[in-house]
Every structure is written in structure tokens, then in C-alpha cells.
Write a protein that holds these residues in place. Structure first.
Motif, PDB file in Angstrom:
ATOM      1  N   SER A 401       0.557  -0.997   0.350  1.00  0.00           N
ATOM      2  CA  SER A 401       0.258   0.141  -0.413  1.00  0.00           C
ATOM      3  C   SER A 401       0.900   0.979   0.098  1.00  0.00           C
ATOM      4  O   SER A 401       0.291   2.219  -0.481  1.00  0.00           O
ATOM      5  CB  SER A 401      -0.885  -0.088   1.516  1.00  0.00           C
ATOM      6  OG  SER A 401      -0.313  -0.135   2.184  1.00  0.00           O
ATOM      7  N   THR A 402       2.513   1.260   0.577  1.00  0.00           N
ATOM      8  CA  THR A 402       3.303   2.679   0.622  1.00  0.00           C
ATOM      9  C   THR A 402       3.359   2.686  -0.409  1.00  0.00           C
ATOM     10  O   THR A 402       2.985   3.681  -0.801  1.00  0.00           O
ATOM     11  CB  THR A 402       3.995   1.899   1.842  1.00  0.00           C
ATOM     12  OG1 THR A 402       3.462   2.452   3.265  1.00  0.00           O
ATOM     13  CG2 THR A 402       5.169   3.519   1.763  1.00  0.00           C
ATOM     14  N   ALA A 405       0.620   4.619  -2.844  1.00  0.00           N
ATOM     15  CA  ALA A 405       0.554   5.681  -2.973  1.00  0.00           C
ATOM     16  C   ALA A 405       1.113   6.557  -3.174  1.00  0.00           C
ATOM     17  O   ALA A 405       0.597   7.299  -4.110  1.00  0.00           O
ATOM     18  CB  ALA A 405      -0.161   5.986  -1.418  1.00  0.00           C
ATOM     19  N   SER A 409       0.287   9.322  -6.051  1.00  0.00           N
ATOM     20  CA  SER A 409       0.896  10.981  -6.704  1.00  0.00           C
ATOM     21  C   SER A 409       1.062  10.983  -7.681  1.00  0.00           C
ATOM     22  O   SER A 409       1.968  11.814  -8.940  1.00  0.00           O
ATOM     23  CB  SER A 409       1.973  11.102  -5.579  1.00  0.00           C
ATOM     24  OG  SER A 409       0.495  10.491  -4.307  1.00  0.00           O
ATOM     25  N   ASP A 437      -6.843  -0.331   0.124  1.00  0.00           N
ATOM     26  CA  ASP A 437      -6.037   0.952   1.140  1.00  0.00           C
ATOM     27  C   ASP A 437      -6.672   2.213   0.622  1.00  0.00           C
ATOM     28  O   ASP A 437      -6.728   2.356   0.056  1.00  0.00           O
ATOM     29  CB  ASP A 437      -4.459   0.826   0.500  1.00  0.00           C
ATOM     30  CG  ASP A 437      -3.965   1.752   2.030  1.00  0.00           C
ATOM     31  OD1 ASP A 437      -3.461   1.261   2.656  1.00  0.00           O
ATOM     32  OD2 ASP A 437      -3.824   2.567   1.234  1.00  0.00           O
ATOM     33  N   ASP A 438      -7.249   2.274   2.156  1.00  0.00           N
ATOM     34  CA  ASP A 438      -8.161   3.774   2.534  1.00  0.00           C
ATOM     35  C   ASP A 438      -7.192   4.973   1.711  1.00  0.00           C
ATOM     36  O   ASP A 438      -7.369   5.657   0.836  1.00  0.00           O
ATOM     37  CB  ASP A 438      -8.013   4.142   3.611  1.00  0.00           C
ATOM     38  CG  ASP A 438      -8.816   3.639   4.480  1.00  0.00           C
ATOM     39  OD1 ASP A 438      -9.971   2.887   3.319  1.00  0.00           O
ATOM     40  OD2 ASP A 438      -8.976   3.350   5.300  1.00  0.00           O
ATOM     41  N   GLU A 439      -5.858   5.177   1.785  1.00  0.00           N
ATOM     42  CA  GLU A 439      -4.667   6.522   1.508  1.00  0.00           C
ATOM     43  C   GLU A 439      -4.742   6.561  -0.416  1.00  0.00           C
ATOM     44  O   GLU A 439      -4.482   7.216  -1.013  1.00  0.00           O
ATOM     45  CB  GLU A 439      -3.458   6.369   2.116  1.00  0.00           C
ATOM     46  CG  GLU A 439      -2.816   7.044   1.420  1.00  0.00           C
ATOM     47  CD  GLU A 439      -1.466   7.505   1.974  1.00  0.00           C
ATOM     48  OE1 GLU A 439      -0.584   8.377   2.163  1.00  0.00           O
ATOM     49  OE2 GLU A 439      -1.318   6.536   3.469  1.00  0.00           O
ATOM     50  N   ARG A 441      -6.760   5.155  -2.235  1.00  0.00           N
ATOM     51  CA  ARG A 441      -8.390   5.693  -2.971  1.00  0.00           C
ATOM     52  C   ARG A 441      -8.657   6.832  -2.343  1.00  0.00           C
ATOM     53  O   ARG A 441      -9.007   8.060  -3.502  1.00  0.00           O
ATOM     54  CB  ARG A 441      -9.377   5.216  -1.980  1.00  0.00           C
ATOM     55  CG  ARG A 441     -10.000   3.627  -2.111  1.00  0.00           C
ATOM     56  CD  ARG A 441     -10.961   2.544  -2.038  1.00  0.00           C
ATOM     57  NE  ARG A 441     -10.872   3.072  -0.680  1.00  0.00           N
ATOM     58  CZ  ARG A 441     -10.991   1.819   0.499  1.00  0.00           C
ATOM     59  NH1 ARG A 441     -10.426   1.096  -0.193  1.00  0.00           N
ATOM     60  NH2 ARG A 441     -11.738   2.463   1.864  1.00  0.00           N
ATOM     61  N   ASP A 442      -7.725   7.728  -1.396  1.00  0.00           N
ATOM     62  CA  ASP A 442      -8.220   8.874  -1.026  1.00  0.00           C
ATOM     63  C   ASP A 442      -6.870   9.736  -1.624  1.00  0.00           C
ATOM     64  O   ASP A 442      -7.878  10.973  -2.500  1.00  0.00           O
ATOM     65  CB  ASP A 442      -7.897   9.635   0.696  1.00  0.00           C
ATOM     66  CG  ASP A 442      -9.475   8.437   1.019  1.00  0.00           C
ATOM     67  OD1 ASP A 442     -10.076   8.696   1.100  1.00  0.00           O
ATOM     68  OD2 ASP A 442      -8.359   8.715   2.592  1.00  0.00           O
ATOM     69  N   ARG A 443      -6.434   9.302  -1.818  1.00  0.00           N
ATOM     70  CA  ARG A 443      -5.236  10.213  -2.731  1.00  0.00           C
ATOM     71  C   ARG A 443      -5.611  10.480  -4.669  1.00  0.00           C
ATOM     72  O   ARG A 443      -5.451  10.994  -5.334  1.00  0.00           O
ATOM     73  CB  ARG A 443      -3.624   9.220  -3.245  1.00  0.00           C
ATOM     74  CG  ARG A 443      -2.846   9.960  -1.990  1.00  0.00           C
ATOM     75  CD  ARG A 443      -1.138   9.112  -1.848  1.00  0.00           C
ATOM     76  NE  ARG A 443      -0.890   9.562  -0.932  1.00  0.00           N
ATOM     77  CZ  ARG A 443       0.557   9.495  -1.035  1.00  0.00           C
ATOM     78  NH1 ARG A 443       1.120   9.420  -1.907  1.00  0.00           N
ATOM     79  NH2 ARG A 443       1.273   9.912   0.105  1.00  0.00           N
TER      80      ARG A 443
END
Length: 797
Positions: A401-402, A405, A409, A437-439, A441-443
Motif C-alpha cells: 500500500s505504501t 500510494a 501521486s 487501501d484507504d490512502e 483511494r483518497d489520493r
């Protein structure tokens, strides 16, 4: 074994008496080994009171005929010096006698103890070196110590070679002809570490060259390692050793062979590069990661020296990435490739492709994220940005996930900076909306809506890109502290009010000496300095109209420690005002101070006019209080001045037994130190995560460049520290650290000038003569006038 057990157990003061009597008997034993061990153990477990009882025995042991006993006492003295320096310093006569001993270890330990007792007194150390360099030291071990102390005296001496340094340097040169190999090596190593002329360096290089052909591996290793360090700063001085170094390339000891090749890489010419690269490739798999990193660093330096050879070196680095290796080794390779891409424009595309191929199989999350971040900055500026999209999107599908993300970006950066890729990027980002992963999706959601114009974050495309990809200049520690103290209300959290200072100190009052917090009271939650000061100052009606607090300094002490009244001051900087907060503490129990104020003489400060003074009605013993003096100044102008300060008050006597205060008081005053408002007070120390990217995004029209002579300096490191201190800016990417013996250095600084103007500075230092430092200063900022002001600050500093 019993002695060792006692020493390791280190009994407490309540139990130590059980063994001390037995150990003290052993100190007078007829068996020397018992005496020596008893001394060592006793000195590890006793306190200062017991030490005075056995001091006479220790002094006798230092001059004992048996070297084992004498050495034990001297080594014990070295340990005891930290806790009981006054007692050990009384042994001076006995220690000096030990320095004249014929036993090698006794002389070695004696010299070490004698130096430690005098190390804080430069004159005493200089006299010690002067007396011992005349030939009274016979032990090779002690001679190595003396060489170190001699080089230290030469380095710290402010006199020139005609006024006293030459005899000491002559001693170092004479040690190059010593019969002991360790002494020769130590002398050669110290000479190469000093700032010497080519003629003075030549004898040291010659003896090191002789050791290169020694039959002893340890001598070959020591010599080639020293030459390797010299080659970093003075490669021409080592070129005479190239023939011997080439012989060592095939040495059975791979460590020696590695150092030989990396030294040749630093001293060789362009025609020898390809041959050396082939030689390195043949044994890279046989050496440890530690030496592989040395090779990578040497190749990076060589490529910067001969940029036309970048292809062969990039291929070597790329192949090394595919080999087995640990994190530090792979990170060194990635850092080298990134450096070469940044410094050699022609190497950009081939280097980025090599990095893309590496992240396909990279097992290190940190490296993958760093490469993706770098790819997002550099990839859109290449001739064919679309070739990198496949590698990036693969990370979204296959990684943790890291990394996913980070890849999202990076994709968004390509979409924002390359118009032709935007439709393709939109498709890929929409797929990321279904990630687990939430992050991630949010990004993806944020980038899609922002690039589509659905979220308003500014008036121009530049505002959008700054919002998405600009460096986050708020330190996370400050942000966390502000969020912790934020009280939910109708007012939303305002991140612009969070301090951007790289180092934020908690708000503290000056406490009386020895004052400790009450037992059992938990420490307060972390609060950033500007948050605490802003809250306090805004609650004072006289200051509420000054606007937003720009910066608060660290407390500046205006009195010496242990004085009757302790005073420090904090400078609060606003756009058009300066508020001085004097933190005062009364340390006299028999006094109560009333009508306490600070008279600030601002007659020499033409640009400052006093607008407000808030005094203290009373100042009781050990109860800190604050006095505020506010000045008005021209807006956004870094006005400087010096204020003289006098503490004025009325003293009333206090009966400490009953607490009663006399009715009659006496007016008194107390002179405290002057206070300066300097240019650095108008600069916030704000770091940037990617200096090169931030520099290129600044308007080139705002750049101002000039050269300065900084005069005679002790070292480049001192020059870097002085200029950084004058400007009050934050060093970036570790550039504040100057390598030893460096003759040139580049330091990168960032900050925010009053008025919220971002400033970036490149400082290029070089030695233009014996300790003469020259500097080239390049400044870019959001306002060309501020760039000019930075040059004015340096010119006047």
C-alpha cells in the motif's frame, strides 16, 4: 574470575563494604596480579568518600616497579577522572614519573592520563607536547598518542608556521623515519589530515607508497586506506603511487584490492576509466557491502569528473542494482544514479530507465517510494514521458500500500505536467478508486477531482500544482503539536498558523536553579513555541492588533547563572512590530520585588519606537513573571539594532519564617546584558524536501549572484557555520556537514523571510589561499527585492 564477577556486578553503596575490605587487603598482597586486579575492581565500585581513603595506595601503585600494577593504577585513574577529577589531578607528580618509565604500556597509559588531566587547558597541552617531543618517549604506543596530541596542538594553534608551529611539524616529519611501523603510519596519517603544502605532504606520501609493497597485509591495507582518503581532496598528490596501486588491484585481500581500485578511480585519467571498470566488475561479487558502497561512491565521483563516460558507469551501476545486496548498498547505488541524472543532463533518460527497471524487482519499500517521487519530478521533463507510465502503474497493481500510494501521486504528476497524457492518467487513476487501501483511494479521488477542476484550490494552474506537488513546509512535529492543542469550535483549523520553524522549542520560564517539577506530575503535552506564544500574546489587548505572529526566538539569557535575579528574553517578531518578553525570576528568598519593569534604551535604534510597556506588580521568590515591551518598526523591513536594558524595581524585605513583608521599600535597579535584534530574527528556518526541484520552480528572474571574500577562517566548516548563522536559514540535504580536509563545498539553505517570502540559497565555498575562504552566493526567492536584501545582510555581516 572473582574479580571479574565483582566488577560486573557493581554492588550498590549499601553492599559495597562487604567486598571493599577484602579488596583493600589484596592491594597490599605480595602477589602482583592480585594487587593489579584489586586496584581495577576497587576503582570501578567505590565512591568519592572511599577513594580518599585509598588515594595513598593508588599513588604508590602508579610508581610501582611492576608494570602490571602501575598500568592498572593509571587505567583506573583514567576511569576515575570522569567522576572525581579533583582527586586524580593531585597525582600529577606520580603520573609524570610514569611517563618516564621504561615499560611501554606504563608510558602509554601514563601519557594518556596526563593528557586527560590537562585536555581543557590548551597552554598546558602545548607545554606537555613541547616537553615530550624532545625525545623522552620511547614506547611506540605512547609515541602514537604523542603524534595525535601534537597534530591537535598544531590544528588548534592560531599562530603561523614562523611563530611556533614549525618545531611541532618537524617532530611529525621526524616520526616518518622512526623504526616502529605503527609510529610511521600514525605520523603519515596525521600529516595527510592536516592543511599542509605539497612539499610538506610529499614525505608522508612517500612512506605510504613504500608500505604498499610490504609483505604484511595490515601495512598494505593501512597505507592504501590512508591514500584513498587523501585522493578525495588531493588526487594529484597520489598519482605517483598509481603503478603500485595497480599492482594491488589483484591483491588476494579483497579489501585492499577494493581500496586500490577506488583510489585509482579518484586519481586516474579519462583514458583509464574503461579498463578500471572491467577490473572492478570481475570481483564485485566477492566483497562485502561495506566495500561495495566505497566503490559506488568512487564511481559517482569519477563520473562527475568525466561526464562523457556516463554510459559505461550507468551500465555498471544498473548491473549492480540487479545483484544481491543489502539496503545500504542499494540505496548508495540509487543515490549515485540520482546524483548523476541531476548533474549530467544527457544521463537523465538512461538513468530513469535503469531506475524503472530496478523498481520492478525492488524489495525495499523506502527505495521504491523514493524512486517514484524522483521519477515524478524528472520524468515529465523528458522527451518521451509516456515510456515511464507502464512502470509506474505496475507498482499500483503489484506493490504494497505504501508504494501504491506513491505511484498514484507520481501518476498524478505526469497528468498535471504533461497535457497529452492527461486522458490516459484519468483512466488509470479511476481504476485506483477501487483499491483496498484507504490512502490509495483518497489520493486517487483528490487528484482526479483537482485535475478535473472540481476542487478549487487556487486561481491558476500553478496554484493547483503547488497544492498537489509542492513541498510540505510545515514540520510534522509542529503540526501534531498544533492539532493536539486545537479546541473544536466554529473556527476551522488554520494550517497557516502552524509554525514552519524546523526546530520548535516549548514555551518555558526561567526556573530557579535546582528547581524540579513535583514528583508524580506527568509532563505536559507538546506545544509548539509559536502556538503557545501566539495564544498568550493574542490574549493581551495591547498586542491583539499586531496581526499574526511571524516568529518567536529561543530565550536569550541576559544574566549569568547563579545571580540574584535571573532574566532571559524572547523576541517576538511581527510584520510591523517587535515585542520583547522578559522572563524574570527572583532567586532571593528574603526579598519581594514590586513595580518591576525593564527600562529599554532605544536611543540608537532609529527605526524602532516604543509603543507599549507592561510591567509586573510583584515578583515573589521563585515565582517567574513576564514583562513586555513593544516597539513599532517599518513593515517587512529587517531592521536591526542593539538595546541596553536595566531592570528597575522596589525591594521589600521578607521574614522567611513568618512570611511577613516590610511596609517600607527601597527603589533599586539591576543592570542586565544588552540585546540585539539581528537579521536572522526575520527568517524562519523552513526545510524543503527536494531542493533542486524547489530551486527550478523559483522564478530565475529573482536570482541574484555575487562573490565575497570571507577572509582567514579556521576551516571551511567554520565559514559555513558563520554564514548559516548570519542568515538564520535551514541547511538542506545534510549540506551543512563539510568533509574533513575539503577544499571546496556547496551548502544549500532554505527559509521563509518576513512577509512569508520563500527564499533558497546556494553557497559555494572554496579556499583561495592559506585559510583564505572565498564564497559565491546565489539567491532565489518569491520577491527579487528579498534576494537583494539577502546579499545586503551577508555583505554587512
Amino acid at each position: 574470575m572473582v574479580y571479574l564477577i565483582i566488577k560486573e556486578l557493581s554492588p550498590s553503596s549499601d553492599e559495597v563494604f562487604i567486598v571493599t575490605s577484602s579488596l583493600m587487603k589484596d592491594m597490599n598482597s605480595k602477589t602482583d596480579m592480585y594487587r593489579a586486579n584489586a586496584i581495577r575492581v576497587l576503582c570501578r565500585i567505590i565512591d568519592g568518600n572511599l577513594l580518599t581513603q585509598i588515594e595513598r595506595y593508588l599513588k604508590q601503585a602508579i610508581v610501582d616497579k611492576n608494570p602490571v600494577v602501575s598500568s592498572a593504577a593509571l587505567v583506573s585513574g583514567i576511569h576515575l577522572l570522569q567522576a572525581n577529577p579533583e582527586i586524580v589531578k593531585r597525582w600529577s607528580n606520580e603520573v609524570q614519573e610514569a611517563v618516564q618509565s621504561r615499560a611501554a604500556l606504563v608510558q602509554f597509559h601514563g601519557l594518556a592520563l596526563l593528557h586527560q588531566t590537562r585536555q581543557n587547558d590548551r597552554l598546558a597541552v602545548s607545554k606537555l607536547v613541547s616537553s615530550l617531543t624532545r625525545g623522552s618517549v620511547r614506547s611506540p604506543l605512547a609515541q602514537c598518542l604523542l603524534i595525535r596530541y601534537t597534530s591537535q596542538v598544531i590544528r588548534e594553534s592560531s599562530t603561523n608556521t614562523q611563530n611556533g608551529d614549525r618545531p611541532f611539524f618537524d617532530y611529525l616529519e621526524s616520526c616518518l623515519r622512526h623504526k616502529a611501523e605503527m609510529v610511521i603510519l600514525e605520523a603519515a596519517r596525521k600529516i595527510t589530515e592536516m592543511d599542509v603544502t605539497s612539499r610538506e605532504l610529499a614525505p608522508a606520501i612517500t612512506v605510504l607508497q613504500l608500505f604498499l609493497s610490504s609483505s604484511k597485509p595490515v601495512l598494505r591495507f593501512a597505507a592504501v586506506r590512508t591514500l584513498n582518503k587523501v585522493a578525495i581532496t588531493r588526487p594529484l598528490a597520489v598519482t605517483n603511487c598509481n603503478v603500485d596501486l595497480e599492482t594491488l588491484m589483484s591483491d588476494q585481500n579483497r579489501s585492499i584490492a577494493t581500496l586500490a581500485i577506488t583510489t585509482l578511480l579518484k586519481t586516474g585519467n579519462e583514458s583509464s576509466v574503461d579498463r578500471l571498470m572491467k577490473q572492478i566488475t570481475s570481483f564485485m561479487s566477492d566483497i562485502a557491502d561495506e566495500f561495495k558502497i566505497v566503490v559506488v561512491e568512487a564511481i559517482r565521483s569519477l563520473c562527475l569528473k568525466f561526464p562523457l563516460k556516463y554510459r559505461s558507469m550507468m551500465i555498471f551501476l544498473s548491473n549492480s542494482l540487479r545483484e544481491e545486496g543489502g539496503f545500504e548498498y542499494k540505496k548508495a547505488i540509487v543515490d549515485a544514479i540520482v546524483t548523476l541524472i541531476s548533474a549530467i543532463p544527457d544521463a537523465k533518460e538512461i538513468g530513469l530507465l535503469h531506475l524503472c527497471e530496478f523498481i520492478e524487482d525492488c524489495e525495499f519499500t523506502y527505495l521504491s517510494s523514493q524512486i517514484l517521487h524522483f521519477l515524478g519530478n524528472e520524468g515529465p521533463r523528458t522527451s518521451d514521458p509516456s515510456r515511464y507510465i507502464r512502470y509506474i502503474y505496475n507498482r499500483v497493481i503489484l506493490e504494497n500500500s505504501t508504494v501504491r500510494a506513491s505511484a498514484v501521486s507520481t501518476l498524478a504528476k505526469f497528468g498535471a505536467l504533461v497535457e497529452g497524457l492527461k486522458p490516459r492518467i484519468f483512466v488509470l487513476l479511476r481504476r485506483c478508486l477501487f483499491d483496498t487501501d484507504d490512502e490509495v483511494r483518497d489520493r486517487a479521488t483528490l487528484y482526479l477531482q483537482t485535475l478535473n477542476g472540481e476542487v478549487a484550490v487556487g486561481n491558476t494552474e500553478k496554484d493547483v500544482n503547488e497544492f498537489l506537488f509542492g513541498s510540505f513546509d510545515v514540520p510534522l512535529a509542529n503540526l501534531e503539536a498544533s492539532l493536539r492543542t486545537y479546541e473544536p469550535s466554529e473556527e476551522p483549523f488554520d494550517i497557516s498558523l502552524v509554525s514552519r520553524e524546523a526546530k520548535s522549542q516549548p514555551l518555558q520560564d526561567k526556573k530557579a536553579p535546582g528547581k524540579k517539577p513535583p514528583a508524580g506530575v506527568p509532563p505536559p503535552a507538546p506545544v509548539s513555541a509559536v502556538d503557545a506564544y501566539q495564544k498568550m500574546l493574542s490574549s493581551i489587548a495591547e498586542f491583539s492588533g499586531f496581526g499574526r505572529l511571524f516568529k518567536s526566538s529561543e530565550p536569550v539569557e541576559l544574566t549569568e547563572a547563579e545571580t540574584e535575579y535571573a532574566v532571559n528574553v524572547v523576541k517576538h517578531i511581527y510584520e510591523s512590530h517587535v515585542v520583547l518578553q522578559y522572563n524574570c525570576t527572583n532567586t532571593i528568598p528574603e526579598q519581594l520585588l514590586q513595580d518591576v519593569t525593564v527600562y529599554v534604551d532605544a536611543t540608537d535604534a532609529e527605526e524602532f519606537s516604543e509603543v507599549c510597556l507592561k510591567s509586573l506588580k510583584t515578583l515573589a521568590y521563585d515565582s517567574p513573571g513576564q514583562i513586555f515591551v513593544a516597539f513599532e518598526k517599518p513593515g517587512r523591513v529587517p531592521a536591526t539594532c542593539k538595546f541596553s536594558n536595566v531592570l528597575k524595581f522596589t525591594v521589600k524585605e521578607v521574614d522567611t519564617s513568618s512570611g511577613e513583608v516590610d511596609d517600607d521599600g527601597v527603589e533599586d535597579e539591576y543592570q542586565i546584558e544588552d540585546l540585539e535584534i539581528v537579521s536572522a530574527d526575520y527568517m524562519l528556518r523552513v526545510a524543503v524536501s527536494n531542493f533542486r526541484n524547489a530551486w527550478e520552480n523559483m522564478d530565475p528572474e529573482s536570482e541574484r549572484v555575487d562573490e565575497y571574500g570571507l577572509g582567514v577562517r579556521e576551516s571551511l566548516a567554520e565559514a559555513v557555520s558563520a554564514v548559516t548563522s548570519i542568515l538564520g536559514m535551514q541547511p538542506c540535504e545534510g549540506t551543512e556537514v563539510v568533509p574533513s580536509n575539503a577544499r571546496s563545498h556547496v551548502c544549500l539553505l532554505s527559509g521563509v523571510f518576513i512577509g512569508d517570502v520563500k527564499v533558497l540559497v546556494r553557497l559555494s565555498f572554496g579556499l583561495s589561499g592559506p585559510k583564505e575562504v572565498a564564497m559565491k552566493l546565489a539567491v532565489r526567492s518569491d520577491d527579487p527585492e528579498v534576494s537583494d536584501k539577502i546579499h545586503e545582510i551577508v555583505a554587512s555581516g
